[in-house]
Design a protein around this motif. Structure first.
Motif, short mmCIF file in Angstrom:
data_model
loop_
_atom_site.label_atom_id
_atom_site.label_comp_id
_atom_site.label_asym_id
_atom_site.label_seq_id
_atom_site.Cartn_x
_atom_site.Cartn_y
_atom_site.Cartn_z
N LEU A 26 0.80 -1.06 0.10
CA LEU A 26 -0.11 0.11 0.00
C LEU A 26 0.88 1.30 -0.05
N LYS A 27 1.92 1.15 0.85
CA LYS A 27 2.90 2.33 0.90
C LYS A 27 3.44 2.47 -0.57
N SER A 28 4.02 1.44 -1.14
CA SER A 28 4.43 1.70 -2.53
C SER A 28 3.46 2.28 -3.56
N ILE A 29 2.18 1.68 -3.49
CA ILE A 29 1.12 2.44 -4.36
C ILE A 29 0.99 3.81 -4.31
N THR A 86 -2.39 0.92 10.01
CA THR A 86 -3.53 2.04 10.02
C THR A 86 -3.48 2.86 8.85
N VAL A 87 -4.51 3.75 8.62
CA VAL A 87 -4.72 4.87 7.56
C VAL A 87 -3.36 5.74 7.69
N ALA A 88 -3.03 5.92 8.91
CA ALA A 88 -2.08 7.02 8.97
C ALA A 88 -0.62 6.71 8.63
N GLN A 89 -0.35 5.15 8.42
CA GLN A 89 0.74 4.75 8.21
C GLN A 89 0.87 4.81 6.66
N THR A 90 0.34 5.06 5.80
CA THR A 90 0.08 5.02 4.22
C THR A 90 0.05 6.51 3.61
N PRO A 91 0.45 6.82 2.48
CA PRO A 91 0.09 8.19 2.00
C PRO A 91 -1.37 8.23 1.67
N ASN A 92 -1.56 9.53 1.95
CA ASN A 92 -3.15 9.94 1.63
C ASN A 92 -3.81 9.56 0.38
N ALA A 93 -2.96 9.36 -0.94
CA ALA A 93 -3.41 9.21 -2.04
C ALA A 93 -4.16 7.77 -2.18
#
Length: 637
Positions: A26-29, A86-93
């Motif tokens: 998810l972070k990479s995306i 959590t959502v906070a761990q990934t970019p907002n996009a």
């Protein structure tokens, strides 16, 4: 997009490594989507993050039975039914993509190719309103994407009706006898009591309803009060708990926004030293000394005036269109700011700084370089100093040549042939023209370097104008032009450096004589006008020449610019009007032109009327010592 049929949830791998790989995917995306706001697919930066996302997805898919389904619930990422972060761990996009397409889940299947993942990221990075983003399913079909599946969230509304009883339920059967009759009577009494209670509950407040229920349930008045207090306390605790749960997200978002605002303001605050405070109309209220230096004026001169009014060609002014606080129910458009600057200045200053964003698009820093405008100003100063030095050095030998020519003309007067006398007169005339050219260049160099000074004194406006007119009357007569002066009696006293203003009027009349054909007329008028509730003297030089084209009227005051009026073009330095306008501005006045081709031109300028002894001081006189309170606040004159 079509909602796919529900499928059994893929089994959840037990390993913690699976959770880490899902979160990294998810972070990479998200990083890929961030890069695609700047670059297109195929750019090395995009391809690097895209390859990383593909690797993490395939590693996670290897631990499933062929499907990896992502969803979000209460700010947590769920992968195949397992909380992975959590959502906070990934970019907002990533979350923005879910919200934009109203997704309940995003599924990747084994066999996912690089091209399919690229197509998915292109869809997610499209701007809102893009036609291709309106139908994701058609977009996927057009790109042959079969291993990525989007599932829309579907909501249904129920009426809350109680399902009907099954046949035979509540049927007592025959033969109940007297017991049945007694039961019927008891039911009737209970129904009557319920109706009475419901009628009592018809109250507009919750407190009244609770009091009614407690009154029905508790007989003793003392216990009734205690019961009421306890119920109210429990109700208050429950309401507070529910409010806290509902507003938890809002408080989190508010804190995030405040942190972002503080960080951005700190970054911008460390970029500059100057501070300007304006009101809701964009008028200046306060400037610190650093801002005065940048803006090129003092607070006393700029207070109460629009911020962009005195901005020079070296300034870039960016100001919000709606300075007042924007309410929460009003959307901010993309045209939220107005930028005012010369094209070269805007290009140079914008190219000298870069904002630093994190992967989520937040401002976290600034990179700046010395702008080219600073080098340009240094080169301009060197050029001005060189021109001033050269012209100054030329003045002395030219004066010697002029004096020698006059001596020769006096000694051989009457002894030279006609052609020789004509050549001598031409040499003296050309030396005078060269002297005028040198004096104009020296004057303009002084003006540009800030060394030109004027010393206004109370004077007679009509007398100043008459001196200029009389000095050029012979030239006008020679060219068969009518030159007149119009000045009403009892004009107010003007505050002016008489010699400099005569120079201004002479320049305007000279231009009028040059561009007015034989038989024309030139008039010099002096009158009064009011500007911002202050009285000014207004001078106007009108001719019946060829006029100036509308497109050229703003350029006539630029240095080294000469405008051809009609078919006429006369020689000159192109500095006369630039010097005249600068001298008028040094007096606190204004100069402008009104012209119509084929009819003529009128050059106007204003000068302040004399109001008291303060106007007799030199414009560049050294200011007096500041009061202690201004020095304490860091204010200047």
């Amino acid at each position: 997009m079509d909602t796919p049929p529900a499928s059994p949830t893929p089994p959840t791998p037990p390993s913690a490594q699976f959770s880490r790989q899902c979160l990294e995917a998810l972070k990479s995306i998200g990083k890929t989507l961030g890069q695609m706001t700047l670059y297109k697919v195929g750019h090395p930066a995009v391809e690097a993050t895209l390859a990383l996302a593909e690797r993490h997805l395939n590693e996670a898919l290897a631990q499933t039975q062929g499907e990896l389904s992502f969803s979000v619930d209460q700010q947590q990422w769920i992968a195949n039914g397992r909380i992975v972060g959590t959502v906070a761990q990934t970019p907002n996009a990533v979350l923005a993509f879910f919200n934009r397409f109203k997704l309940s889940s995003l599924t990747f299947k084994s066999g996912l190719s690089h091209a399919e993942l690229s197509a998915f990221c292109e869809l997610a990075a499209m701007r809102e309103g893009a036609l291709e983003a309106a139908d994701p399913q058609a977009f996927f079909e057009g790109r042959s994407v079969t291993h990525v599946q989007l599932s829309e969230a579907v909501y249904t509304k129920t009426d809350g009706a109680t399902p009907p009883s099954e046949p035979g339920q509540g049927d007592a059967g025959a033969g109940a006898g007297a017991g049945a009759g007694a039961g019927a009577g008891g039911d009737a009494a209970a129904e009557e009591a319920d109706r009475s209670l419901f009628a009592a509950l018809e109250t507009p407040t919750v407190e009244g309803a609770i009091q009614t229920l407690v009154g029905k349930a508790v007989v003793d008045p003392g216990n009734r009060a205690k019961a009421y207090e306890k119920v109210m306390a429990l109700l208050q605790q429950d309401i507070q708990k529910r409010v806290d749960e509902v507003t938890k997200t809002l408080r989190h978002e508010k804190t995030t926004l405040q942190n972002e605002q503080t960080r951005t303001q700190t970054v911008l605050g460390n970029m500059v030293e100057g501070v300007v405070v304006v009101d809701e109309q964009g008028k200046i209220l306060m400037m610190n000394p650093a801002a005065e230096q940048i803006y090129g004026t003092t607070l006393a001169q700029a207070a109460g005036k629009p911020l962009a009014e005195k901005a020079g060609e070296e300034h870039l002014v960016t100001l919000a269109n709606d300075i007042a606080t924007v309410s929460g129910d009003k959307a901010v458009t993309e045209h939220v700011v107005h930028v005012q600057a010369a094209d070269d200045t805007k290009r140079t200053l914008k190219a000298s700084g870069a904002m630093v964003h994190n992967e989520a698009g937040k401002v976290v820093g600034m990179v700046s370089s010395l702008p080219d405008v600073a080098k340009h100003k240094a080169l301009q100063k060197m050029q001005r100093d060189f021109v001033a030095h050269v012209t100054h050095e030329l003045r002395s030998p030219l004066s010697s040549i002029r004096a020698a020519l006059e001596i020769l003309q006096g000694q051989f007067l009457g002894k030279l042939k006609e052609d020789e006398e004509r050549m001598m007169a031409t040499a003296i005339k050309n030396s005078d023209r060269l002297a005028d050219l040198i004096n104009s260049i020296l004057d303009f160099s002084k003006i540009e370097s800030g060394q030109m000074s004027v010393y206004p004194k109370p004077g007679d406006a009509e007398k100043i104008a008459r001196e200029a007119v009389e000095s050029l009357t012979p030239w006008a007569i020679k060219k068969r032009l009518k030159l007149s002066l119009i000045a009403p009696p009892n004009l107010p006293t003007v505050s002016a450096d008489a010699g400099r203003i005569v120079q201004v009027i002479v320049n305007l009349i000279s231009n009028a004589i040059k561009f007015t054909p034989v038989g024309g007329s030139i008039s010099v008028k002096v009158g009064t006008t009011v500007v911002s509730n202050e009285k000014y003297l207004e001078f106007a030089v009108t001719d019946t020449g060829c006029g100036i084209p509308k497109s050229e009227q703003k350029r006539v005051f630029e240095k080294f610019v000469q405008i051809a009026a009609g078919e006429m073009h006369v020689g000159g330095t192109g500095l006369g009007l630039a010097i005249a306008k600068a001298l008028v501005h040094l007096h606190g006045g204004k100069m402008w032109v009104e012209s119509e081709e084929g009819i003529g031109s009128t050059f106007f300028f204003t000068l302040p009327s004399y109001t008291g002894p303060r106007d007799t001081a030199s414009v560049v006189a050294k200011p007096k010592a500041l009061p202690w309170w201004k020095r304490l606040l860091g204010l200047r004159k």
